[in-house]
Design a protein around this motif. Structure first.
Motif, PDB file in Angstrom:
ATOM      1  N   UNK A   1      -8.151   1.597 -34.578  1.00  0.00           N
ATOM      2  CA  UNK A   1      -8.686   2.692 -35.418  1.00  0.00           C
ATOM      3  C   UNK A   1      -9.850   2.404 -36.212  1.00  0.00           C
ATOM      4  N   UNK A   2      -9.879   1.275 -36.841  1.00  0.00           N
ATOM      5  CA  UNK A   2     -10.683   0.763 -37.860  1.00  0.00           C
ATOM      6  C   UNK A   2     -11.887   0.513 -36.943  1.00  0.00           C
ATOM      7  N   UNK A   3     -11.770  -0.314 -35.691  1.00  0.00           N
ATOM      8  CA  UNK A   3     -12.897  -0.618 -34.798  1.00  0.00           C
ATOM      9  C   UNK A   3     -13.512   0.544 -34.081  1.00  0.00           C
ATOM     10  N   UNK A   4     -12.756   1.485 -33.797  1.00  0.00           N
ATOM     11  CA  UNK A   4     -13.280   2.756 -33.246  1.00  0.00           C
ATOM     12  C   UNK A   4     -14.196   3.461 -34.068  1.00  0.00           C
ATOM     13  N   UNK A   5     -13.860   3.501 -35.443  1.00  0.00           N
ATOM     14  CA  UNK A   5     -14.668   4.033 -36.127  1.00  0.00           C
ATOM     15  C   UNK A   5     -15.975   3.316 -36.405  1.00  0.00           C
ATOM     16  N   UNK A   6     -16.015   2.178 -36.413  1.00  0.00           N
ATOM     17  CA  UNK A   6     -17.203   1.061 -36.614  1.00  0.00           C
ATOM     18  C   UNK A   6     -18.069   1.400 -35.230  1.00  0.00           C
ATOM     19  N   UNK A   7     -17.300   1.842 -34.066  1.00  0.00           N
ATOM     20  CA  UNK A   7     -18.203   1.931 -32.932  1.00  0.00           C
ATOM     21  C   UNK A   7     -18.770   3.422 -32.756  1.00  0.00           C
ATOM     22  N   UNK A   8     -18.319   4.334 -33.854  1.00  0.00           N
ATOM     23  CA  UNK A   8     -18.530   5.691 -33.608  1.00  0.00           C
ATOM     24  C   UNK A   8     -17.980   6.361 -32.313  1.00  0.00           C
TER      25      UNK A   8
ATOM     26  N   UNK B   1      -6.489   9.871 -29.363  1.00  0.00           N
ATOM     27  CA  UNK B   1      -5.793   9.187 -28.613  1.00  0.00           C
ATOM     28  C   UNK B   1      -5.323   8.128 -29.462  1.00  0.00           C
ATOM     29  N   UNK B   2      -6.119   7.248 -29.962  1.00  0.00           N
ATOM     30  CA  UNK B   2      -5.792   6.221 -30.784  1.00  0.00           C
ATOM     31  C   UNK B   2      -4.719   6.652 -31.895  1.00  0.00           C
ATOM     32  N   UNK B   3      -4.872   7.663 -32.440  1.00  0.00           N
ATOM     33  CA  UNK B   3      -3.782   8.407 -33.583  1.00  0.00           C
ATOM     34  C   UNK B   3      -2.620   8.433 -32.836  1.00  0.00           C
ATOM     35  N   UNK B   4      -2.660   9.148 -31.445  1.00  0.00           N
ATOM     36  CA  UNK B   4      -1.073   9.429 -30.987  1.00  0.00           C
ATOM     37  C   UNK B   4      -0.449   8.000 -30.654  1.00  0.00           C
ATOM     38  N   UNK B   5      -1.290   7.071 -30.304  1.00  0.00           N
ATOM     39  CA  UNK B   5      -0.690   5.837 -29.964  1.00  0.00           C
ATOM     40  C   UNK B   5      -0.073   5.126 -31.369  1.00  0.00           C
ATOM     41  N   UNK B   6      -1.077   5.177 -32.225  1.00  0.00           N
ATOM     42  CA  UNK B   6      -0.490   4.401 -33.470  1.00  0.00           C
ATOM     43  C   UNK B   6       0.731   4.955 -34.296  1.00  0.00           C
ATOM     44  N   UNK B   7       0.772   6.249 -33.903  1.00  0.00           N
ATOM     45  CA  UNK B   7       1.854   6.658 -34.912  1.00  0.00           C
ATOM     46  C   UNK B   7       3.109   6.501 -34.534  1.00  0.00           C
ATOM     47  N   UNK B   8       3.342   5.731 -33.410  1.00  0.00           N
ATOM     48  CA  UNK B   8       4.749   5.244 -33.120  1.00  0.00           C
ATOM     49  C   UNK B   8       4.723   3.684 -33.305  1.00  0.00           C
ATOM     50  N   UNK B   9       3.817   3.078 -33.587  1.00  0.00           N
ATOM     51  CA  UNK B   9       3.827   1.533 -33.764  1.00  0.00           C
ATOM     52  C   UNK B   9       3.414   0.966 -35.145  1.00  0.00           C
TER      53      UNK B   9
ATOM     54  N   UNK C   1      -7.646   6.534 -42.564  1.00  0.00           N
ATOM     55  CA  UNK C   1      -9.056   5.980 -42.343  1.00  0.00           C
ATOM     56  C   UNK C   1      -9.757   7.129 -41.603  1.00  0.00           C
ATOM     57  N   UNK C   2      -9.079   7.690 -40.416  1.00  0.00           N
ATOM     58  CA  UNK C   2      -9.838   8.774 -39.912  1.00  0.00           C
ATOM     59  C   UNK C   2     -10.068  10.151 -40.618  1.00  0.00           C
TER      60      UNK C   2
END
Length: 328
Positions: free
Chosen positions: A3-10, A18-26, A38-39
């Motif tokens: 997620x942090x990398x995606x924000x840096x990459x705009x 999609x990243x939020x949906x994946x992260x919520x279970x991990x 962060x989002x």
């Protein structure tokens, strides 16, 4: 950290949600919440307004889920809560009243959220209209309304306007507009099922109150399930037209979770009334005038003159929106 990398990459909305949906279970609970925050707290300034709002909405929804359905069975320690929610709480405290109320409303009965609520109180963000006591009272009124909507007809036969409306008229006199609006919604609901022969007197009273307590008119209609509430819908159309315009002239667009605004009902009721749309423009209610004028495609013929006036408006926002609507 994806997620942090995606924000840096705009990254765009799709990748982030999609990243939020994946992260919520991990991962550990606190790490997940911190990443999602962060989002929620990011400016996302590379996105168009609608995409930015939707992305943030998804992130905040995920935080609600982490505080409820995905709360660890073993609980969360205080230092983990501080790490996970500290930055988000500080961000939330800086937001507008609507955003603070919306989040807190969903977590009112969640004791797991004590950390966040306590922090907001310490930052003086839950005071005045939003005091903890006021929100608790408003929530109790909301539960009353929810219960009444489930009453069978036999239960309604035991209801009496003169007796059962009293607590809600007291609520309308409360200092907090959130409490007042829920009181007005309860009165509207009682009016639907119990009614009163003095419908226009009640509407006059609501209209006069709107000038000092913006939001109660829409709340009343919301409770009354207008236009399906026969006592109100049977009122003369000219009266209702003037009532709407009077309320819009003196009131404001106050937004409370689970209550429709006056503007919502007005734009549907007046969507074939060219003079009413002109009056909205004179009031300075530009967005409402646009929404009303473009509500019903079948009304284009009826509204042709005012639509052409708006398309030629000196206000670029009005002109562009109507020109686009007309396909010109």
């Amino acid at each position: 950290m994806l997620i942090g990398r995606l924000l840096e990459e705009r990254a765009d909305r799709g990748l982030l949600t999609g990243a939020i949906e994946d992260r919520i279970t991990q991962g550990p609970w606190a790490d997940v919440v911190q990443d999602i925050s962060l989002v929620a707290t990011h400016e996302l300034d590379w996105m168009p307004s609608e995409e930015r709002s939707w992305t943030r909405h998804n992130a905040i929804g995920a935080i609600h889920e982490m505080l409820n359905a995905r709360w660890p069975p073993s609980g969360v320690k205080a230092r983990q809560l501080e790490r996970a929610l500290g930055a988000f709480t500080e961000w939330l405290a800086r937001q507008g009243d609507r955003e603070v109320l919306s989040f807190c409303w969903k977590e009112m009965k969640n004791s797991r959220c004590d950390f966040l609520m306590r922090k907001l109180r310490e930052m003086d963000r839950l005071s005045g209209d939003f005091s903890w006591a006021s929100l608790g009272l408003a929530h109790a009124l909301a539960e009353d309304v929810e219960a009444m909507t489930q009453w069978p007809s036999d239960r309604w036969e035991w209801a009496a306007w003169e007796r059962d409306s009293v607590p809600y008229f007291k609520a309308i006199a409360h200092d907090s507009y959130v409490v007042r609006m829920w009181g007005a919604r309860a009165i509207g609901l009682l009016h639907t099922f119990v009614g009163t022969e003095r419908t226009t007197e009640l509407l006059d009273w609501i209209r006069n109150l709107e000038s000092t307590s913006p939001g109660v008119a829409g709340s009343f209609l919301c409770g009354a399930s207008w236009p399906y509430d026969r006592p109100v819908s049977d009122v003369d159309r000219n009266y209702m037209r003037q009532w709407f315009l009077d309320c819009l002239r003196v009131g404001g667009n106050v937004d409370v979770p689970r209550i429709q605004t006056l503007e919502f009902y007005a734009h549907e009721y007046l969507c074939r009334d060219a003079d009413a749309i002109r009056e909205m423009l004179r009031m300075g209610r530009t967005a409402l005038a646009i929404e009303t004028a473009t509500e019903d495609d079948s009304a284009r013929g009826v509204l042709d003159e005012v639509l052409q006036e708006m398309a030629a408006s000196d206000d670029p926002a009005v002109a562009r929106r109507i020109q686009r609507y007309l396909g010109s």
